[in-house]
Structures are given as C-alpha cells and as structure tokens.
Scaffold this motif. Structure first.
Motif, PDB file in Angstrom:
ATOM      1  N   GLU A 206      45.222  42.793  28.470  1.00 42.16           N
ATOM      2  CA  GLU A 206      44.013  42.944  29.312  1.00 42.16           C
ATOM      3  C   GLU A 206      43.264  44.400  29.569  1.00 42.16           C
ATOM      4  O   GLU A 206      42.385  44.595  29.620  1.00 42.16           O
ATOM      5  CB  GLU A 206      44.567  42.461  30.847  1.00 42.16           C
ATOM      6  N   SER A 207      44.406  45.346  29.328  1.00 38.94           N
ATOM      7  CA  SER A 207      43.947  46.867  29.430  1.00 38.94           C
ATOM      8  C   SER A 207      43.038  47.165  28.292  1.00 38.94           C
ATOM      9  O   SER A 207      42.172  48.273  28.289  1.00 38.94           O
ATOM     10  CB  SER A 207      45.153  47.759  29.427  1.00 38.94           C
ATOM     11  N   ASP A 208      42.992  46.379  27.027  1.00 39.26           N
ATOM     12  CA  ASP A 208      42.172  46.710  25.907  1.00 39.26           C
ATOM     13  C   ASP A 208      40.930  45.938  26.360  1.00 39.26           C
ATOM     14  O   ASP A 208      40.023  46.247  25.184  1.00 39.26           O
ATOM     15  CB  ASP A 208      42.916  46.274  24.645  1.00 39.26           C
ATOM     16  N   LEU A 209      40.568  45.118  26.808  1.00 36.49           N
ATOM     17  CA  LEU A 209      39.533  44.185  27.167  1.00 36.49           C
ATOM     18  C   LEU A 209      38.453  44.715  27.620  1.00 36.49           C
ATOM     19  O   LEU A 209      38.523  45.673  28.526  1.00 36.49           O
ATOM     20  CB  LEU A 209      39.877  42.900  28.006  1.00 36.49           C
ATOM     21  N   ALA A 210      37.353  44.822  27.224  1.00 34.91           N
ATOM     22  CA  ALA A 210      36.018  45.465  27.815  1.00 34.91           C
ATOM     23  C   ALA A 210      35.592  44.538  29.044  1.00 34.91           C
ATOM     24  O   ALA A 210      36.021  43.360  28.924  1.00 34.91           O
ATOM     25  CB  ALA A 210      34.939  45.379  26.848  1.00 34.91           C
ATOM     26  N   ALA A 211      35.014  44.955  29.897  1.00 33.05           N
ATOM     27  CA  ALA A 211      34.546  44.313  31.256  1.00 33.05           C
ATOM     28  C   ALA A 211      33.288  43.784  30.914  1.00 33.05           C
ATOM     29  O   ALA A 211      32.055  44.780  30.997  1.00 33.05           O
ATOM     30  CB  ALA A 211      34.664  45.194  32.420  1.00 33.05           C
ATOM     31  N   LEU A 212      32.799  42.725  30.629  1.00 28.56           N
ATOM     32  CA  LEU A 212      31.560  42.217  30.099  1.00 28.56           C
ATOM     33  C   LEU A 212      31.069  41.324  30.996  1.00 28.56           C
ATOM     34  O   LEU A 212      31.753  40.720  31.916  1.00 28.56           O
ATOM     35  CB  LEU A 212      31.675  41.760  28.865  1.00 28.56           C
ATOM     36  N   MET A 213      29.660  41.243  31.139  1.00 29.06           N
ATOM     37  CA  MET A 213      29.191  39.950  31.855  1.00 29.06           C
ATOM     38  C   MET A 213      28.225  39.467  30.577  1.00 29.06           C
ATOM     39  O   MET A 213      27.525  40.013  30.059  1.00 29.06           O
ATOM     40  CB  MET A 213      28.342  40.372  32.971  1.00 29.06           C
ATOM     41  N   THR A 214      28.387  38.169  30.659  1.00 31.58           N
ATOM     42  CA  THR A 214      27.375  37.157  29.672  1.00 31.58           C
ATOM     43  C   THR A 214      26.509  36.174  30.537  1.00 31.58           C
ATOM     44  O   THR A 214      27.098  35.570  31.331  1.00 31.58           O
ATOM     45  CB  THR A 214      28.177  36.578  28.618  1.00 31.58           C
TER      46      THR A 214
END
Length: 256
Positions: A206-214
């Motif tokens: 989870e720490s490597d995931l980008a914080a995105l909104m789609t």
C-alpha cells in the motif's frame, strides 16, 4: 405513401419526446434530488457524532468541485454507482479507495441527462484541479499528464506552478505505464478504477501505491459506446478549519 408518412411523423414525435425527457425532464428531477442530497449532507456534517461513520449506500458522503468549470460547480458524491445513486449525482465505486487514501478513488457520473455532472470532462487539461470535500478535509487532486505530453513534460507543462506536484507516473512507477490524464476505453474496462489502473492483478505494498482519483463517464457524448477516463493524483490535503469554506480553499491553491 400517406400511411408511411404518418408512421415517420409519429416516430419523429416519439424521438423528440424522448430527447426532451432525457435532456430536460431528467435534469430537472436530478436537480431536485441533488438539492435534497446537499441539505442532507450539511445536516450530517453538522452532527459531530456522524463525522466518521462509513458511507451508506445511495447516500451522499462527500462533494466534488472542479474549479475550471466555475466557482459554483459542485455535486454531492453518493455511495455506489447504481442507477438510483447516479440519478442524484456522481457515485463512488464502492470497491475503490476513499478520498485521500493510497490506491484509486473511483467516481462515475452521467454525461447527458440526469444532471449531466460529467458533461464537460473532455475539457479538463493536465494539472487542472479536482477538489473533494469530506466532513473534515479538502483533498486537491490534479489531472495527470496526457499521453502526448509525457515525453516533454519537464520542459513544457512541468514548469507551470499548478503542476509543481504533478509528474508522469511512468517516471517513478513502471506499473502505471498506462495511466494518463485522459484515456478512452471500451465499456468492459472496469479495471480503470483498479488500485493500479488497467492492472487488476497488480500487487504492491500500500505504501507504494499512488493516491489517485479516477473519473469515468460515457463517450462520446450522447453515446455509451466507449468510456472516457480521467486520472488525477492527490497533491494536497487541507484540514477544514472552523468557518473555512471552498472559496477560501480556492484562494489557497491559486484557483480563485
């Protein structure tokens, strides 16, 4: 010939009535539902005991603003993307992240009729802001670079102050090699709202995931043949201070 002519006239009237219903009547009905959802959300947020409750299916739990669409453009976001939820306004894909979290906060909305909240998504450019308001925070997301902008990003758009915290994800995360500001896909690409877009089976901490909104909507206008996908990345989070509002935030982020 007279009978055929009458049939065509009747069919034309039916089509005309359908267009009127789809473009005007459903917009009017959705506007009423949106006003009610806004009032309910204000009431919910004014009750401190309810600030941190989980979203309820079909009920509003956040607001979305797009400054470039005008200072008064805003809609509540409902939990779920079924027909009833989307008739009120944009809806949250329940299996996706929540605002501000690592992963992908997915939001769907109609482009024609039923309030048409996402009618102008095609006008969004890289680095344009999309703001999400929750009970206690404003989250500022910005549209990612378009595919044809990636190669010369640093020399061109990357110098824009609005783009200070925006960069092609391909530069840092190889897993996001298909994630651009705007993507057109077929309706079966539900993986556009996966934690790593278009890679439902991708696993990473989870720490490597980008914080995105789609954001997703139908494409082209007046058709559901394809889907338009807008990918944004979280750049700022602002805690809501006593008395602070969206207009204050716009001045803070230079969008007023």
């Amino acid at each position: 010939m007279r009978t055929v002519g009458e049939i065509f006239i009747t069919l034309g009237l039916v089509v005309l009535l359908f267009v009127v219903y789809e473009l005007y009547i459903t917009n009017w009905m959705s506007a009423k539902l949106q006003r009610e959802a806004n009032a309910d959300l204000d009431s919910q947020w004014s009750n401190e005991r309810e600030l941190h409750t989980d979203p309820i299916d079909g009920k509003a739990f956040a607001r979305i603003y797009i400054p470039s669409f005008g200072a008064d453009w805003s809609f509540t976001i409902q939990q779920g993307v079924d027909a009833a939820a989307l008739e009120v306004g944009p809806g949250h894909y329940k299996s996706t992240a929540m605002p501000g979290e690592p992963g992908n906060f997915g939001v769907a909305g109609h482009r024609v009729g039923k309030g048409a909240p996402f009618n102008d998504l095609d006008l969004l450019a890289s680095c344009d802001a999309v703001v999400i308001e929750t009970a206690d925070s404003f989250y500022v997301y910005r549209v990612l670079p378009m595919q044809d902008e990636v190669a010369g990003w640093a020399q061109n758009q990357g110098s824009d102050p609005r783009c200070a915290d925006v960069a092609p994800l391909q530069d840092t995360q190889g897993a996001y090699d298909q994630t651009f500001g705007r993507v057109i896909v077929t309706p079966d690409r539900g993986d556009a709202v996966s934690p790593v877009p278009y890679k439902a089976n991708e696993t990473m901490p989870e720490s490597d995931l980008a914080a995105l909104m789609t954001l997703t909507t139908c494409h082209p206008q007046f058709s559901d043949r394809e889907r338009m996908i807008i990918h944004t990345v979280l750049t700022n989070q602002y805690a809501k201070e006593q008395g602070a509002n969206y207009a204050d935030l716009l001045r803070e982020i230079g969008e007023a």
